[in-house]
Design an enzyme around this catalytic site. Structure first.
Site, PDB file in Angstrom:
ATOM      1  N   GLU A 266       0.708  -1.347   0.006  1.00  0.00           N
ATOM      2  CA  GLU A 266       0.131  -0.048  -0.041  1.00  0.00           C
ATOM      3  C   GLU A 266       0.942   1.248   0.141  1.00  0.00           C
ATOM      4  O   GLU A 266       0.368   2.309  -0.488  1.00  0.00           O
ATOM      5  CB  GLU A 266      -0.871  -0.165   1.302  1.00  0.00           C
ATOM      6  CG  GLU A 266      -1.954  -0.899   0.955  1.00  0.00           C
ATOM      7  CD  GLU A 266      -1.893  -2.426   1.744  1.00  0.00           C
ATOM      8  OE1 GLU A 266      -0.563  -2.609   1.937  1.00  0.00           O
ATOM      9  OE2 GLU A 266      -2.829  -3.175   1.822  1.00  0.00           O
TER      10      GLU A 266
ATOM     11  N   PHE B 227     -11.025  -7.446  13.986  1.00  0.00           N
ATOM     12  CA  PHE B 227     -10.147  -7.731  13.006  1.00  0.00           C
ATOM     13  C   PHE B 227      -9.887  -6.821  12.139  1.00  0.00           C
ATOM     14  O   PHE B 227     -10.661  -6.287  11.574  1.00  0.00           O
ATOM     15  CB  PHE B 227     -10.505  -9.180  12.205  1.00  0.00           C
ATOM     16  CG  PHE B 227      -9.488  -9.498  11.364  1.00  0.00           C
ATOM     17  CD1 PHE B 227      -8.361  -9.945  11.665  1.00  0.00           C
ATOM     18  CD2 PHE B 227      -9.636  -9.702  10.102  1.00  0.00           C
ATOM     19  CE1 PHE B 227      -7.325 -10.521  10.709  1.00  0.00           C
ATOM     20  CE2 PHE B 227      -9.093 -10.182   9.029  1.00  0.00           C
ATOM     21  CZ  PHE B 227      -7.847 -10.298   9.401  1.00  0.00           C
ATOM     22  N   GLN B 228      -8.682  -6.540  11.775  1.00  0.00           N
ATOM     23  CA  GLN B 228      -8.016  -5.257  11.052  1.00  0.00           C
ATOM     24  C   GLN B 228      -8.717  -4.053  11.221  1.00  0.00           C
ATOM     25  O   GLN B 228      -9.031  -3.374  10.232  1.00  0.00           O
ATOM     26  CB  GLN B 228      -8.364  -5.847   9.437  1.00  0.00           C
ATOM     27  CG  GLN B 228      -7.319  -6.938   8.953  1.00  0.00           C
ATOM     28  CD  GLN B 228      -7.180  -7.374   7.599  1.00  0.00           C
ATOM     29  OE1 GLN B 228      -8.003  -7.083   6.896  1.00  0.00           O
ATOM     30  NE2 GLN B 228      -5.970  -7.940   7.244  1.00  0.00           N
TER      31      GLN B 228
ATOM     32  N   LYS C 106     -17.274  -0.858   6.488  1.00  0.00           N
ATOM     33  CA  LYS C 106     -17.542  -1.706   5.619  1.00  0.00           C
ATOM     34  C   LYS C 106     -19.283  -1.580   5.291  1.00  0.00           C
ATOM     35  O   LYS C 106     -19.459  -1.488   4.127  1.00  0.00           O
ATOM     36  CB  LYS C 106     -17.384  -3.087   5.854  1.00  0.00           C
ATOM     37  CG  LYS C 106     -17.610  -4.188   4.826  1.00  0.00           C
ATOM     38  CD  LYS C 106     -17.196  -5.446   5.169  1.00  0.00           C
ATOM     39  CE  LYS C 106     -17.326  -6.212   3.824  1.00  0.00           C
ATOM     40  NZ  LYS C 106     -16.605  -7.597   4.113  1.00  0.00           N
TER      41      LYS C 106
ATOM     42  N   MET D  51      24.576   8.550   1.887  1.00  0.00           N
ATOM     43  CA  MET D  51      24.345  10.028   2.528  1.00  0.00           C
ATOM     44  C   MET D  51      24.691   9.725   4.193  1.00  0.00           C
ATOM     45  O   MET D  51      25.326  10.438   4.590  1.00  0.00           O
ATOM     46  CB  MET D  51      23.004  10.501   2.261  1.00  0.00           C
ATOM     47  CG  MET D  51      22.925  12.003   2.970  1.00  0.00           C
ATOM     48  SD  MET D  51      24.246  13.165   2.039  1.00  0.00           S
ATOM     49  CE  MET D  51      23.140  13.642   0.692  1.00  0.00           C
TER      50      MET D  51
END
Lengths: 583, 163
Positions: A51, A113-114, A163, A488
């Site tokens: 993502e 969940f999630q 949802k 760097m």
């Protein structure tokens, strides 16, 4: 009236906003939305492999096109993975709309969940955010999100969607608003006329002026006006890292980038100036060095659309809040009017002296005019790679970068003549940005040359996107400046930690990048000799339909210079090379 | 310098967290914070007292104004204003101390709103300094519990903060 489910409303709204691509990744909380997209949405969806890459790709799409990037991720880990990319866009003021799934409304707060508190976790890195509480609000919320993301000082806007707001069997009347009016949000449209007049007078009285312009000029579509104003006045121009391309890089009046790794002539001109016109720039700490020592003799005109940017770190003598485009247009009109009345303005003799001084600085330590790096050794110098890239792409490529030495070399040596061509994470400094960014740009402009200048450290932070590039056929060119170090970090360790290279090398653990990219179906080439560099570069760009990874072995001892002396240094205090400093 | 910033904002979920988050994110102080709905149910009024030099206060007000939920904002300390803080104090009140506490409460124009055999609960309103002074006036060790609403304020005269 048309009756649609929440999922269908999202699909339709995205079409009506003329979105070109959705970058995303499915998961439980967004399956209703994905089903609606599948059943009927004209906007193609790009399936990334992580993502974070979706947000970077959408962000770079926005940087290249000026249109908002759109992201769709699921709840929980999908949302948290997107955070780095949202923060990247926020720091550079990039317009994006992020749709994040959320658990069902009745489960919120139950550690389902999630589940993650996306509004909470994203709050410090978004321009604004919404959580949908009633599905029928979706059209208005989406309209507001696009409006907020793209107007004023742009930025990312999150829409968190439980949802149950997208249930396919619950339909609501759909009417997408054509415009939106918010009592608490109305970005300013014009600058204050009196202030603009004051600014014009100050500019015309300058004897040692400099124009310091930033990413805001590109975001505000004011590159042409900036160029017109600079030419009208014959003033020197320096660009920030984010502003490269706002003024033509090959123009005589251009002094190069300023700041920590800015050009000697740009930093010197800033320090010794008597009037600074700052446009769409925010006096970032990577520009100013020690604020209390910043440009002691300069009066500052500061134009910015965001009032919080003005006098935040450096006090502005003439602050002008407004969109750079309208303010620069008004300023140009004022300057022309004043010059009509008094043809002796600005003081041509003083300007001439100033230009001679600047040319002296250029001759002495200019990056493009002086001998800045050793060219006699066996090894390829990183600067030569960027010069080769510049030649082969005729200075007209879209160049994305990651973060580190390669980023600075690209910013210093690729002369950007146009805005929107240089795509990098300037504010947040996000390693792993370059590859997904190049993907997003290539999807926006399939016929353009798109190069990702990177290093072995950064490229491995999102290397899984090589697979996305295979799926969507995005034949970008990856220019890997390979020095076998986190360059760097190593440079700072060399300069400030007596060469103790704590965790800045991978020892012998680097993959064979040629084989790795071949495994994804791409072309890889290793370049170890300077004499092969140009040929390899040409070959890579000649393969129009192939992603080519150039693994270019460069001198690992090279540092990026100039470099501001810190702490307690001013703009003029720089390391010129490993042994020489200005003070 | 101490400032009282009064904000009208959308009565939306999350609006308060944006304001509070801004203060912690940018390292500004919050001395007191008060928030409640107004006569217009779509608007909340939030009052925050903070300290900072002019530069910091300027940034705070600009940053607050930039929040999309913030509709209007005023720095009450820029003009004349009335400020009030409400305090409830539970004190130990036994024997001769009971009279003494009643006298002090009267002096401060407070009210005893709950009486028990050994405790009084006193309600006081006023500017923050007055409430501080009351606490100092109470005998050491007698204070059992203190709760304050945080400062609310309003401009004097015709000036109003509304849409």
């Amino acid at each position: 009236m048309e009756m649609l489910s929440g999922g269908e409303m999202i699909a339709r709204a995205i079409e009506l906003e003329n979105v070109e691509y959705i970058f995303g990744y499915p998961g439980g909380a967004v399956l209703h939305i994905y089903d609606a997209l599948f059943k009927g949405c004209k906007v193609p969806h790009v399936l990334v492999r992580h993502e974070q890459a979706a947000t970077h790709a959408a962000d770079a799409y926005a940087r290249a096109t000026g249109k908002p990037g759109v992201v769709l991720v699921t709840s929980g880990p999908g949302a948290t993975n997107a955070i780095t990319g949202i923060a990247t866009a926020y720091m550079d003021s990039i317009p994006m709309v992020i749709f994040s799934g959320q658990v069902m409304s009745h489960l919120i707060g139950e550690d389902a969940f999630q589940e993650t508190d996306m509004l909470g976790i994203s709050r410090p890195v978004v321009k604004h955010s919404f959580q949908v509480r009633h599905a029928e609000e979706l059209p208005l919320i989406i309209k507001k999100a696009f409006h907020i993301a793209t107007s004023g000082r742009p930025g990312p806007v999150v829409i968190d969607i439980p949802k149950d707001m997208t249930k396919p069997d619950e339909k609501f009347p759909f009417k997408y608003p054509s415009s939106v009016d918010m009592r608490s949000y109305s970005p300013i449209q014009r600058g204050h006329a009196g202030q603009i007049k004051k600014a014009a007078k100050l500019l015309l009285s300058a004897k040692r002026p400099v124009i310091y312009s930033g990413g805001g000029v590109i975001l505000g579509g004011a590159s042409d006006l900036l160029t017109q104003l600079a030419r009208e006045l014959n003033f020197p121009v320096t660009n920030t890292l984010m502003g490269l391309g706002a003024y033509p890089g090959t123009d005589r009046q251009f002094l190069g980038m300023l700041g920590m790794h800015g050009f000697y002539e740009a930093n010197m001109a800033m320090h010794h100036s008597d009037v600074i016109l700052a446009v769409g720039a925010r006096f970032d700490d990577r520009v100013t060095n020690t604020v209390s020592k910043f440009c002691p003799g300069a009066k500052i005109v500061h134009i910015d659309i965001d009032p919080t940017s003005i006098s935040k770190t450096v006090n502005a003598d003439v602050p002008i809040v407004g969109p750079v485009q309208t303010v620069l247009a008004d300023l140009l009109t004022q300057v022309k009017a004043l010059r009509k009345k008094d043809k002796a303005l600005p003081d041509a003799q003083a300007l001439d002296r100033w230009w001679r001084q600047i040319d002296d600085w250029r001759d002495k330590h200019g990056l493009w005019t002086a001998d800045r790096f050793s060219t006699d050794g066996e090894q390829i110098m990183p600067q030569q790679v960027i010069q080769s890239l510049y030649r082969v792409t005729k200075g007209d490529a879209y160049v994305t970068s990651d973060v580190g030495q390669h980023q600075m070399f690209a910013a210093q040596y690729y002369k950007f003549d146009k805005p929107h061509r240089w795509i990098n994470s300037g504010g947040l400094g996000t390693m792993g940005f370059g590859l997904p960014a190049a993907m997003g740009v290539k999807l926006a402009y399939p016929d353009a040359d798109v190069a990702c200048v990177t290093g072995e450290g950064s490229i491995q932070m999102n290397i899984q996107e090589l697979s996305t590039c295979t799926q969507y056929n995005t034949p970008i060119k990856i220019i890997n400046l390979r020095n076998n170090y986190l360059g760097m970090v190593k440079q700072w360790q060399d300069m400030q930690y007596e060469g103790r290279h704590a965790m800045s090398t991978y020892e012998d653990s680097l993959p064979d990048f040629v084989k790795l990219v071949e495994a994804y179906g791409h072309v890889g080439m290793q370049v170890t000799k300077l004499e092969d560099l140009d040929a390899a570069m040409e070959k890579a760009f000649a393969m129009k339909d192939k992603l080519v990874f150039l693994d270019i072995f460069i001198d690992p001892t090279e540092h990026v210079y100039p470099m501001h002396i810190a702490p307690n240094g001013s703009m003029k205090d720089m390391w010129i090379n490993k042994h020489e400093r200005t003070s | 310098m101490r400032r009282i910033i009064s904000i009208l904002m959308e009565n939306e979920p999350g609006a308060l967290s944006r304001v509070v988050g801004l203060f912690s994110q940018r390292g500004y102080n919050i001395d007191t914070l008060n928030v409640a709905a107004t006569e217009d149910p779509t608007l909340s009024r939030l009052t925050v007292t903070t300290v900072g030099d002019d530069r910091v206060i300027e940034q705070i007000t600009k940053q607050l104004n930039k929040l999309v939920d913030v509709v209007k904002l005023v720095d009450l300390s820029e003009g004349t204003h009335v400020e009030r803080d409400l305090m409830l104090v539970k004190v130990r009140a036994e024997g001769s101390a009971r009279d003494e506490i009643r006298r002090i409460t009267e002096i401060f124009r407070g009210h005893i709103v709950d009486v028990g055999p050994q405790v009084f609960t006193i309600q006081l309103t006023g500017a923050a300094e007055k409430l501080d002074a009351f606490l100092v006036a109470m005998e050491e060790g007698s204070i059992l519990e203190v709760v304050r609403s945080g400062v609310v304020g309003i401009s004097r005269g015709e000036k109003v903060l509304r849409l």
